[in-house]
Design a protein around this motif. Structure first.
Motif, PDB file in Angstrom:
ATOM      1  N   GLN A 121       0.821  -1.206   0.000  1.00  0.00           N
ATOM      2  CA  GLN A 121       0.000   0.000   0.000  1.00  0.00           C
ATOM      3  C   GLN A 121       0.861   1.265   0.000  1.00  0.00           C
ATOM      4  OE1 GLN A 121      -3.417  -0.016  -0.438  1.00  0.00           O
ATOM      5  NE2 GLN A 121      -2.840  -2.135  -0.854  1.00  0.00           N
ATOM      6  N   GLY A 122       1.976   1.237   0.714  1.00  0.00           N
ATOM      7  CA  GLY A 122       2.882   2.382   0.668  1.00  0.00           C
ATOM      8  C   GLY A 122       3.461   2.592  -0.718  1.00  0.00           C
ATOM      9  N   THR A 123       3.833   1.497  -1.381  1.00  0.00           N
ATOM     10  CA  THR A 123       4.346   1.604  -2.745  1.00  0.00           C
ATOM     11  C   THR A 123       3.278   2.114  -3.708  1.00  0.00           C
ATOM     12  OG1 THR A 123       5.873  -0.223  -2.306  1.00  0.00           O
ATOM     13  CG2 THR A 123       5.445   0.317  -4.607  1.00  0.00           C
ATOM     14  N   ALA A 124       2.045   1.618  -3.546  1.00  0.00           N
ATOM     15  CA  ALA A 124       0.961   2.078  -4.411  1.00  0.00           C
ATOM     16  C   ALA A 124       0.690   3.560  -4.205  1.00  0.00           C
ATOM     17  CB  ALA A 124      -0.305   1.266  -4.130  1.00  0.00           C
ATOM     18  N   TYR A 125       0.758   4.020  -2.974  1.00  0.00           N
ATOM     19  CA  TYR A 125       0.530   5.445  -2.697  1.00  0.00           C
ATOM     20  C   TYR A 125       1.554   6.316  -3.429  1.00  0.00           C
ATOM     21  CZ  TYR A 125       0.544   9.835  -0.077  1.00  0.00           C
ATOM     22  OH  TYR A 125       0.533  11.149   0.272  1.00  0.00           O
ATOM     23  N   LEU A 126       2.828   5.933  -3.338  1.00  0.00           N
ATOM     24  CA  LEU A 126       3.863   6.712  -4.019  1.00  0.00           C
ATOM     25  C   LEU A 126       3.700   6.637  -5.539  1.00  0.00           C
ATOM     26  CD1 LEU A 126       6.948   5.722  -1.828  1.00  0.00           C
ATOM     27  CD2 LEU A 126       5.586   7.816  -1.712  1.00  0.00           C
ATOM     28  N   GLY A 127       3.310   5.463  -6.036  1.00  0.00           N
ATOM     29  CA  GLY A 127       3.100   5.338  -7.477  1.00  0.00           C
ATOM     30  C   GLY A 127       1.951   6.199  -7.976  1.00  0.00           C
ATOM     31  N   TYR A 128       0.856   6.256  -7.219  1.00  0.00           N
ATOM     32  CA  TYR A 128      -0.286   7.066  -7.636  1.00  0.00           C
ATOM     33  C   TYR A 128       0.036   8.561  -7.572  1.00  0.00           C
ATOM     34  CZ  TYR A 128      -3.649   3.274  -8.104  1.00  0.00           C
ATOM     35  OH  TYR A 128      -4.322   2.173  -8.531  1.00  0.00           O
ATOM     36  N   ILE A 129       0.906   8.965  -6.663  1.00  0.00           N
ATOM     37  CA  ILE A 129       1.321  10.364  -6.639  1.00  0.00           C
ATOM     38  C   ILE A 129       2.009  10.733  -7.955  1.00  0.00           C
ATOM     39  CG2 ILE A 129       2.955  11.978  -5.595  1.00  0.00           C
ATOM     40  CD1 ILE A 129       2.289  10.849  -2.909  1.00  0.00           C
ATOM     41  N   ARG A 130       2.910   9.865  -8.426  1.00  0.00           N
ATOM     42  CA  ARG A 130       3.582  10.134  -9.695  1.00  0.00           C
ATOM     43  C   ARG A 130       2.609  10.102 -10.862  1.00  0.00           C
ATOM     44  NH1 ARG A 130       8.143  12.819  -8.841  1.00  0.00           N
ATOM     45  NH2 ARG A 130       9.443  11.811  -7.263  1.00  0.00           N
ATOM     46  N   LEU A 131       1.649   9.175 -10.820  1.00  0.00           N
ATOM     47  CA  LEU A 131       0.656   9.138 -11.892  1.00  0.00           C
ATOM     48  C   LEU A 131      -0.205  10.396 -11.883  1.00  0.00           C
ATOM     49  CD1 LEU A 131      -0.509   5.415 -11.785  1.00  0.00           C
ATOM     50  CD2 LEU A 131       0.907   6.512 -13.518  1.00  0.00           C
ATOM     51  N   GLY A 132      -0.500  10.923 -10.689  1.00  0.00           N
ATOM     52  CA  GLY A 132      -1.256  12.161 -10.606  1.00  0.00           C
ATOM     53  C   GLY A 132      -0.521  13.337 -11.206  1.00  0.00           C
ATOM     54  N   LEU A 133       0.808  13.267 -11.214  1.00  0.00           N
ATOM     55  CA  LEU A 133       1.622  14.308 -11.845  1.00  0.00           C
ATOM     56  C   LEU A 133       1.849  14.037 -13.328  1.00  0.00           C
ATOM     57  CD1 LEU A 133       4.295  14.780  -9.020  1.00  0.00           C
ATOM     58  CD2 LEU A 133       2.310  16.220  -9.505  1.00  0.00           C
ATOM     59  N   MET A 134       1.141  13.017 -13.867  1.00  0.00           N
ATOM     60  CA  MET A 134       1.229  12.657 -15.282  1.00  0.00           C
ATOM     61  C   MET A 134       2.640  12.240 -15.668  1.00  0.00           C
ATOM     62  SD  MET A 134      -1.915  13.243 -15.659  1.00  0.00           S
ATOM     63  CE  MET A 134      -2.176  12.901 -17.382  1.00  0.00           C
ATOM     64  N   ASP A 135       3.315  11.549 -14.763  1.00  0.00           N
ATOM     65  CA  ASP A 135       4.682  11.079 -15.026  1.00  0.00           C
ATOM     66  C   ASP A 135       4.705   9.568 -14.851  1.00  0.00           C
ATOM     67  OD1 ASP A 135       7.365  10.706 -15.369  1.00  0.00           O
ATOM     68  OD2 ASP A 135       7.999  12.198 -13.890  1.00  0.00           O
ATOM     69  N   ARG A 136       4.286   8.852 -15.907  1.00  0.00           N
ATOM     70  CA  ARG A 136       4.185   7.394 -15.817  1.00  0.00           C
ATOM     71  C   ARG A 136       5.557   6.729 -15.699  1.00  0.00           C
ATOM     72  NH1 ARG A 136       0.721   3.427 -16.263  1.00  0.00           N
ATOM     73  NH2 ARG A 136      -0.988   4.926 -16.485  1.00  0.00           N
ATOM     74  N   ALA A 137       6.571   7.295 -16.338  1.00  0.00           N
ATOM     75  CA  ALA A 137       7.910   6.696 -16.240  1.00  0.00           C
ATOM     76  C   ALA A 137       8.408   6.733 -14.794  1.00  0.00           C
ATOM     77  CB  ALA A 137       8.877   7.436 -17.164  1.00  0.00           C
ATOM     78  N   ALA A 138       8.212   7.868 -14.123  1.00  0.00           N
ATOM     79  CA  ALA A 138       8.626   7.956 -12.723  1.00  0.00           C
ATOM     80  C   ALA A 138       7.802   7.020 -11.848  1.00  0.00           C
ATOM     81  CB  ALA A 138       8.491   9.395 -12.230  1.00  0.00           C
ATOM     82  N   ALA A 139       6.507   6.872 -12.160  1.00  0.00           N
ATOM     83  CA  ALA A 139       5.662   5.959 -11.390  1.00  0.00           C
ATOM     84  C   ALA A 139       6.145   4.521 -11.537  1.00  0.00           C
ATOM     85  CB  ALA A 139       4.214   6.076 -11.851  1.00  0.00           C
ATOM     86  N   SER A 140       6.523   4.123 -12.752  1.00  0.00           N
ATOM     87  CA  SER A 140       7.043   2.767 -12.948  1.00  0.00           C
ATOM     88  C   SER A 140       8.336   2.555 -12.172  1.00  0.00           C
ATOM     89  CB  SER A 140       7.269   2.513 -14.445  1.00  0.00           C
ATOM     90  OG  SER A 140       6.067   2.630 -15.166  1.00  0.00           O
ATOM     91  N   GLY A 141       9.197   3.572 -12.139  1.00  0.00           N
ATOM     92  CA  GLY A 141      10.430   3.449 -11.363  1.00  0.00           C
ATOM     93  C   GLY A 141      10.158   3.307  -9.880  1.00  0.00           C
ATOM     94  N   VAL A 142       9.212   4.076  -9.352  1.00  0.00           N
ATOM     95  CA  VAL A 142       8.864   3.964  -7.932  1.00  0.00           C
ATOM     96  C   VAL A 142       8.326   2.573  -7.620  1.00  0.00           C
ATOM     97  CG1 VAL A 142       7.227   4.776  -6.183  1.00  0.00           C
ATOM     98  CG2 VAL A 142       8.475   6.417  -7.580  1.00  0.00           C
ATOM     99  N   LEU A 143       7.491   2.040  -8.508  1.00  0.00           N
ATOM    100  CA  LEU A 143       6.921   0.712  -8.285  1.00  0.00           C
ATOM    101  C   LEU A 143       7.993  -0.371  -8.321  1.00  0.00           C
ATOM    102  CD1 LEU A 143       3.688   1.084 -10.439  1.00  0.00           C
ATOM    103  CD2 LEU A 143       3.849   1.083  -7.951  1.00  0.00           C
ATOM    104  N   ARG A 144       8.944  -0.245  -9.235  1.00  0.00           N
ATOM    105  CA  ARG A 144      10.019  -1.241  -9.305  1.00  0.00           C
ATOM    106  C   ARG A 144      10.866  -1.237  -8.039  1.00  0.00           C
ATOM    107  NH1 ARG A 144      10.469   0.517 -14.735  1.00  0.00           N
ATOM    108  NH2 ARG A 144      12.164   1.919 -14.146  1.00  0.00           N
ATOM    109  N   TYR A 145      11.283  -0.046  -7.611  1.00  0.00           N
ATOM    110  CA  TYR A 145      12.108   0.035  -6.408  1.00  0.00           C
ATOM    111  C   TYR A 145      11.315  -0.383  -5.173  1.00  0.00           C
ATOM    112  CZ  TYR A 145      15.827   2.392  -8.994  1.00  0.00           C
ATOM    113  OH  TYR A 145      16.842   2.675  -9.867  1.00  0.00           O
ATOM    114  N   GLY A 146      10.034  -0.027  -5.121  1.00  0.00           N
ATOM    115  CA  GLY A 146       9.212  -0.433  -3.982  1.00  0.00           C
ATOM    116  C   GLY A 146       9.032  -1.935  -3.922  1.00  0.00           C
TER     117      GLY A 146
END
Length: 264
Positions: A121-146
């Motif tokens: 859930q913590g990883t999903a929260y950080l990923g959705y923050i990046r998606l909210g900023l319209m930055d899918r590449a950064a969201a994928s990176g956060v999900l991988r590291y999480g």
């Protein structure tokens, strides 16, 4: 002088019509090279007074807003697929019910699922923050590291807890595997790749019905222990359940033998 101001207003009509206030017109005038000295040629003491005059002379015509596609839109089929994917792991628990016999195994399973749920859930929260900023590449990176970080924490913690509570090798392996699946499934669903979860769930889903309770197989460990402690009663139960062999004399409805010396 008014003619000169009117000519300037026509030249800067688009800026003046769409300006929010006179300061925006002032910025446009300065960008055109009109400063306080040039404003005096139009009969105004400075560029601010000239901008206010132009702003007052021009009716407001703000440009229509650009139509953009809404980033969040309902997707019923995707939501339905996610609901099915959340429910399918229950069949994996049916497959592993035989190795979860004991208090230690149950405690380990609950501990590992709660720990992996917190990390996911913590990883999903950080990923959705990046998606909210319209930055899918950064969201994928956060999900991988999480996912990598959560696996490095959850799996050793699950194995260590399994050793402490004496859950057994199979129960520990099942708990660790389900924890990794929960972490991976959360990251994949946030990234919008739910279809990859179906092949991952197929082995557990296919094995669930074949290992469900009620199938022929060895009795549970508790039942074996009861038979070892009461061999005579188990033997009598087996004798009552066994059918008559072909050619053997028919049984009568009389009293059954309770011991070899009863003489029945």
């Amino acid at each position: 002088m008014s003619a000169s101001v009117e000519g300037l207003r026509e030249r800067m009509a688009d800026l003046c019509a769409g300006a929010v206030d006179a300061l925006e017109v002032t910025a446009g005038l300065e960008a055109e090279g009109i400063n306080d000295e040039a404003a005096k040629d139009y009969g105004h003491p400075d560029v601010f007074a000239l901008a206010e005059d132009l702003y007052a002379r021009t009716p407001r015509r703000p440009p229509p807003p650009e139509r953009t596609e809404a980033p969040w839109r309902p997707e019923p089929l995707r939501h339905l697929l996610r609901g099915v994917l959340f429910g399918l792991p229950g069949l994996c628990y049916v497959s592993g019910a035989q190795v979860l016999d004991g208090t230690g195994a149950g405690v380990l399973l609950v501990f590992s699922l709660l720990l992996s749920w917190a990390f996911s859930q913590g990883t999903a929260y950080l990923g959705y923050i990046r998606l909210g900023l319209m930055d899918r590449a950064a969201a994928s990176g956060v999900l991988r590291y999480g996912l990598a970080g959560g696996t490095l924490v959850v799996v050793p913690a699950t194995v260590g807890t399994g050793v402490l509570v004496g859950a057994g090798t199979m129960a520990t392996a099942l708990s660790a595997g389900l924890s990794v699946y929960l972490l991976s499934a959360t990251a994949v669903q946030v990234d919008g790749a739910e279809a990859w979860l179906l092949p991952a769930l197929l082995p557990g889903v296919a094995g669930g019905p074949s290992t469900s309770p009620g199938r022929d197989g060895p009795p549970p460990s508790g039942a074996r222990g009861r038979c070892r402690s009461r061999p005579r009663s188990c033997s009598r139960s087996s004798a009552r359940a066994a059918p008559d062999a072909p050619g053997s004399p028919a049984r009568t409805s009389g009293r059954r033998c309770r011991s070899p010396s009863s003489g029945c």
